[in-house]
Design an enzyme around this catalytic site. Structure first.
Site, PDB file in Angstrom:
ATOM      1  N   LEU A  94       0.853  -1.188   0.000  1.00 30.07           N
ATOM      2  CA  LEU A  94       0.000   0.000   0.000  1.00 30.07           C
ATOM      3  C   LEU A  94       0.889   1.237   0.000  1.00 30.07           C
ATOM      4  O   LEU A  94       1.655   1.462   0.941  1.00 30.07           O
ATOM      5  CB  LEU A  94      -0.898   0.032   1.237  1.00 30.07           C
ATOM      6  CG  LEU A  94      -1.995  -1.033   1.377  1.00 30.07           C
ATOM      7  CD1 LEU A  94      -1.415  -2.376   1.775  1.00 30.07           C
ATOM      8  CD2 LEU A  94      -3.007  -0.596   2.424  1.00 30.07           C
ATOM      9  N   ILE A 155       0.912  -4.975   8.404  1.00 33.81           N
ATOM     10  CA  ILE A 155       2.337  -4.730   8.649  1.00 33.81           C
ATOM     11  C   ILE A 155       2.657  -3.259   8.372  1.00 33.81           C
ATOM     12  O   ILE A 155       2.293  -2.730   7.317  1.00 33.81           O
ATOM     13  CB  ILE A 155       3.204  -5.622   7.748  1.00 33.81           C
ATOM     14  CG1 ILE A 155       2.824  -7.103   7.938  1.00 33.81           C
ATOM     15  CG2 ILE A 155       4.684  -5.422   8.054  1.00 33.81           C
ATOM     16  CD1 ILE A 155       3.447  -8.023   6.914  1.00 33.81           C
ATOM     17  N   GLY A 185       1.189   4.263   4.512  1.00 32.59           N
ATOM     18  CA  GLY A 185       2.084   3.384   3.769  1.00 32.59           C
ATOM     19  C   GLY A 185       2.372   2.092   4.507  1.00 32.59           C
ATOM     20  O   GLY A 185       2.757   2.113   5.666  1.00 32.59           O
ATOM     21  N   SER A 186       2.189   0.938   3.862  1.00 35.75           N
ATOM     22  CA  SER A 186       2.283  -0.299   4.620  1.00 35.75           C
ATOM     23  C   SER A 186       2.198  -1.518   3.718  1.00 35.75           C
ATOM     24  O   SER A 186       2.286  -1.432   2.502  1.00 35.75           O
ATOM     25  CB  SER A 186       1.150  -0.342   5.650  1.00 35.75           C
ATOM     26  OG  SER A 186      -0.082  -0.039   5.025  1.00 35.75           O
ATOM     27  N   ARG A 187       1.954  -2.668   4.365  1.00 37.53           N
ATOM     28  CA  ARG A 187       1.833  -3.948   3.666  1.00 37.53           C
ATOM     29  C   ARG A 187       0.751  -4.776   4.360  1.00 37.53           C
ATOM     30  O   ARG A 187       0.659  -4.782   5.597  1.00 37.53           O
ATOM     31  CB  ARG A 187       3.175  -4.684   3.699  1.00 37.53           C
ATOM     32  CG  ARG A 187       3.149  -6.124   3.176  1.00 37.53           C
ATOM     33  CD  ARG A 187       4.549  -6.721   3.275  1.00 37.53           C
ATOM     34  NE  ARG A 187       4.541  -8.148   3.023  1.00 37.53           N
ATOM     35  CZ  ARG A 187       4.615  -8.710   1.820  1.00 37.53           C
ATOM     36  NH1 ARG A 187       4.696  -7.942   0.754  1.00 37.53           N
ATOM     37  NH2 ARG A 187       4.623 -10.024   1.679  1.00 37.53           N
TER      38      ARG A 187
END
Length: 245
Positions: A94, A155, A185-187
């Site tokens: 993301l 995450i 911002g991430s996963r």
């Protein structure tokens, strides 16, 4: 209907005040400079957008738990969180421009929630970010048997510093339900048990939408007794669990 997630109200309010003060200061020096804060303000509100999504009516599918780009698809020989069975993992990156609201990939019961402190490695480094970064791991199971079917892992990334998960252990979720978000911002990872005979329908590099796009078709059904919503009914829990700040 266009909407914003309630998890961003504080940031939008504080950000608007700060940017307004900056615009005033810049405009005092030279009025055209005040316009420079406008793109930042637009991005701030866009980040916390929470669009309604058409949830697929098909059975034996799993939808994407997040908006973003499919970064990796990995075969897992034995997944401890799913009872040691083989599984397949779909990783989604993301960016700061994606919708960051997470959604349930399927009908199911929240069997466990595990929050882990960790590092803030760039989420594009798939393996290291998955193993070492701060995360929240949710195991979903059949509502009838309690048998684990999937794992959703939120995450953090290089910029993200806060994970929100709104459900509690024992809650029943419908496919597409909002379950929280990761800020900035991430996963997000989706791990599917192989006994469901999943056929992944996305490819690395493909852009997906949380709750709307199918990421896997299942050869075996998920047994569920999850209540279907009435028209206009909102099932997102009111209570909020957040990561420590």
């Amino acid at each position: 209907m266009f909407r914003f997630t309630r998890h961003g109200f504080k940031e939008m309010l504080v950000g608007t005040v700060v940017l307004a003060l900056m615009a005033f200061a810049l405009g005092w020096a030279w009025w055209p400079l005040a316009i420079l804060v406008l793109p930042v303000l637009i991005w701030l509100f866009a980040f916390f957008r929470d669009p309604e999504r058409p949830i697929p009516a098909e059975e034996r599918i799993m939808v994407s738990p997040a908006d973003g780009t499919v970064s990796d698809i990995t075969e897992i020989e034995s997944e401890p969180l799913l009872g040691g069975v083989p599984a397949v993992r779909v990783g989604i990156f993301l960016s700061v421009f994606n919708v960051h609201v997470n959604r349930s990939p399927c009908d199911g019961k929240v069997l466990s929630i595990t929050y882990k402190k960790g590092k803030f490695i760039n989420a594009l480094q798939h393996a290291k970010a998955s193993d070492e970064n701060e995360s929240n791991t949710v195991v979903l199971g059949e509502t009838t048997t309690g048998k684990p079917v999937a794992v959703v892992k939120q995450i953090v990334g290089l910029i993200a510093r806060r994970i929100i998960f709104t459900a509690s252990q024992g809650d029943s979720l419908r496919m597409g339900d909002r379950i929280g978000m990761i800020k900035f911002g991430s996963r997000t990872e989706l791990v599917i048990a192989k006994w469901l005979e999943p056929k992944v329908t996305v490819q690395v590099g493909q852009v997906v939408r949380g709750g709307a796009d199918i990421v896997a078709k299942l050869g075996q059904p998920i047994h569920t007794t999850v209540k279907q919503p009435a028209d206009g009914e909102e099932f997102e829990p009111i209570g909020t669990r957040v990561s420590p700040t």
